[in-house]
Design an enzyme around this catalytic site. Structure first.
Site, PDB file in Angstrom:
ATOM      1  NE  ARG A 199      -3.330  -2.084   3.214  1.00  0.00           N
ATOM      2  CZ  ARG A 199      -4.642  -2.132   3.039  1.00  0.00           C
ATOM      3  NH1 ARG A 199      -5.277  -1.137   2.448  1.00  0.00           N
ATOM      4  NH2 ARG A 199      -5.333  -3.188   3.451  1.00  0.00           N
ATOM      5  CE1 TYR A 229      -3.287  -0.394 -16.461  1.00  0.00           C
ATOM      6  CE2 TYR A 229      -3.635   0.619 -14.324  1.00  0.00           C
ATOM      7  CZ  TYR A 229      -3.464   0.734 -15.688  1.00  0.00           C
ATOM      8  OH  TYR A 229      -3.469   1.974 -16.282  1.00  0.00           O
TER       9      TYR A 229
END
Length: 477
Positions: A199, A229
């Site tokens: 993250r 994606y």
């Protein structure tokens, strides 16, 4: 004008002031209870990348009026991503799906920084409501009797009330007190899912002067970006917030190296660049990821827990909510929203149970009944939480197994699903409507509770991820 609700005379001690605890403090105050909040950290700041609020959570926050006539939900909207759509790509960079997001309603969904959400809740609780929230306080012991409950904090100070709400996260001390589990037994409920996540969120200035990374800020002055994606065993999410003020990305992946469960431990971006190095779109994504400032990337295992036996203590004076009661994976975007629902429902149940008692004595304040009704609505008779919790694990698998390049990925909406039974739910109205029914079921005995039909989760008890939110919100289904 703010509606004044009569006080109930119930004092509630909340341990843990993250999203669940701060929401519980605010909602309990709004329902007429006295609140004392305790947090072991010395500051309100929380690390994290983005967090999603959907309509079911925002319905609660939209009822909190600011002094200027707006609501907390509108304040959060000004801090979050301003999106018209979420775009889903293959690892080759081919756009596969465009999902409208926020176009029909400003409260259809919101992405913002976790720190901004927590700070906004804190400011509302203190500046607007003047709540008693104490930071840098470590709880050493818990206790309860038939009429009271409380904690002993560092320094041997004893704090008493009628109810303790444990909102102290996935490694909750309150949970073990309630279940009676030993540390070893409590640790055994933690389940590794085989996945982990990198993250990151950082100031957009880090990419603003790089020609290869500037694409992520394109048109940011008018709208933010949220792109997904999908590759085999790896998913990259990337975008902006605050009309290009911040850049964020995360990377869900299989976890052969057993990443730490400590989600605030800094990590290198090198593994992420290796995961995507063979993707045709790698250069474009890597240009942004490689600009991540030192110390702004975190990698941790994605873990959940087996549903615990009970959320409520033996004498009915303590309860757990949020991550202390249930740990979600991020793939359904419901961790914060279900914590908000928990907090709102427990506050309402405490109000309704106190009002159902004519006596003002502590022995009949209604707290044990309220907490048991709340538990039944959320987990047992209305198994909303456990179904969504299981669904988050399913969604992780579907996402990591996705193969957008061959077109055999299955249900595209697992990338960002908006099932109406989750997103259109009004937990406050539901608690008011179902409270007396659950009380009747409890009064008939646990063995007779099968007669109660839950209305806050699918009838078959299975997770359904259909993206029927827009149809349901328009009354079309």
């Amino acid at each position: 004008m703010t509606k004044v609700i009569p006080t109930t005379g119930i004092t509630i001690i909340i341990v843990g002031l993250g999203i669940a605890g701060l929401t519980a403090a605010i909602e309990c105050h709004r329902q007429g209870h006295k609140v004392i909040g305790l947090e072991k950290k010395s500051t309100v700041y929380q690390l994290g990348d983005i967090i999603g609020l959907s309509e079911n959570g925002l319905k609660v926050l939209s009822q909190w009026p600011n002094a200027n006539g707006t609501s907390v939900a509108s304040t959060l909207t000004s801090l979050g991503s301003e999106l018209s759509s979420v775009e889903i790509f293959s690892s080759a960079g081919e756009l596969k799906y465009t999902i409208p997001f926020g176009a029909d309603s400003p409260v259809a969904g919101l992405f913002l920084r976790r720190s901004d959400l927590v700070e906004s809740l804190y400011q509302y609780a203190t500046s607007e409501l003047g709540l008693d929230l104490r930071y840098g306080v470590t709880v050493e012991e818990y206790w309860e009797t038939a009429t009271t409950a409380g904690v002993i904090v560092e320094g041997a100070e004893r704090i008493s009330g009628h109810c303790v709400i444990g909102a102290d996260g996935i490694y909750s001390k309150t949970r073990a007190i309630i279940t009676g589990d030993s540390p070893e037994e409590d640790a055994a409920t933690l389940l590794e899912t085989g996945g982990a996540i990198f993250r990151s969120t950082f100031d957009a200035s880090a990419v603003a002067t790089d020609p290869d990374a500037q694409w992520v800020l394109q048109d940011a002055s008018t709208h933010d970006r949220h792109e997904i994606y999908l590759g085999k065993d790896v998913t990259i999410l990337m975008g902006t917030m605050g009309k290009g003020k911040y850049v964020w990305w995360n990377c869900s992946h299989r976890d052969p190296t057993k990443a730490t469960t400590n989600w605030v431990q800094a990590a290198s971006i090198a593994p992420v660049l290796r995961y995507i190095q063979d993707w045709p779109i790698a250069k474009k994504l890597s240009a942004v990821i490689s600009k991540t400032p030192q110390g702004k990337c975190f990698n941790h295992s994605l873990v959940t827990r087996k549903p615990i036996r009970t959320w409520v203590s033996r004498q009915g004076r303590m309860v757990v909510i949020g991550d202390a009661a249930h740990q979600f994976l991020p793939h359904t975007g419901q961790g914060a929203n279900q914590a908000i629902e928990d907090a709102a429902v427990v506050a309402v149940c405490l109000r309704l149970a106190s009002r159902s008692n004519d006596s003002s004595s502590r022995e009949e304040d209604g707290v044990p009944l309220a907490l048991r009704v709340m538990e039944k609505l959320r987990q047992v008779l209305g198994p909303r939480v456990s179904v969504i919790q299981e669904g988050s694990v399913e969604a992780q698998e579907v996402t990591l197994e996705a193969d957008m390049d061959t077109g055999t990925s299955g249900d595209r909406f697992n990338a960002i699903s908006r099932p109406a039974w989750i997103h259109c739910h009004d937990c406050v109205s539901h608690a008011h409507e179902e409270f007396s029914k659950v009380v009747d079921a409890l009064n008939k005995g646990e063995g007779n509770c099968d007669a109660y039909v839950p209305t806050n989760a699918p009838m078959d008890g299975l997770f359904h991820a259909e993206d029927d939110y827009i149809l349901q919100s328009k009354g079309a289904v």
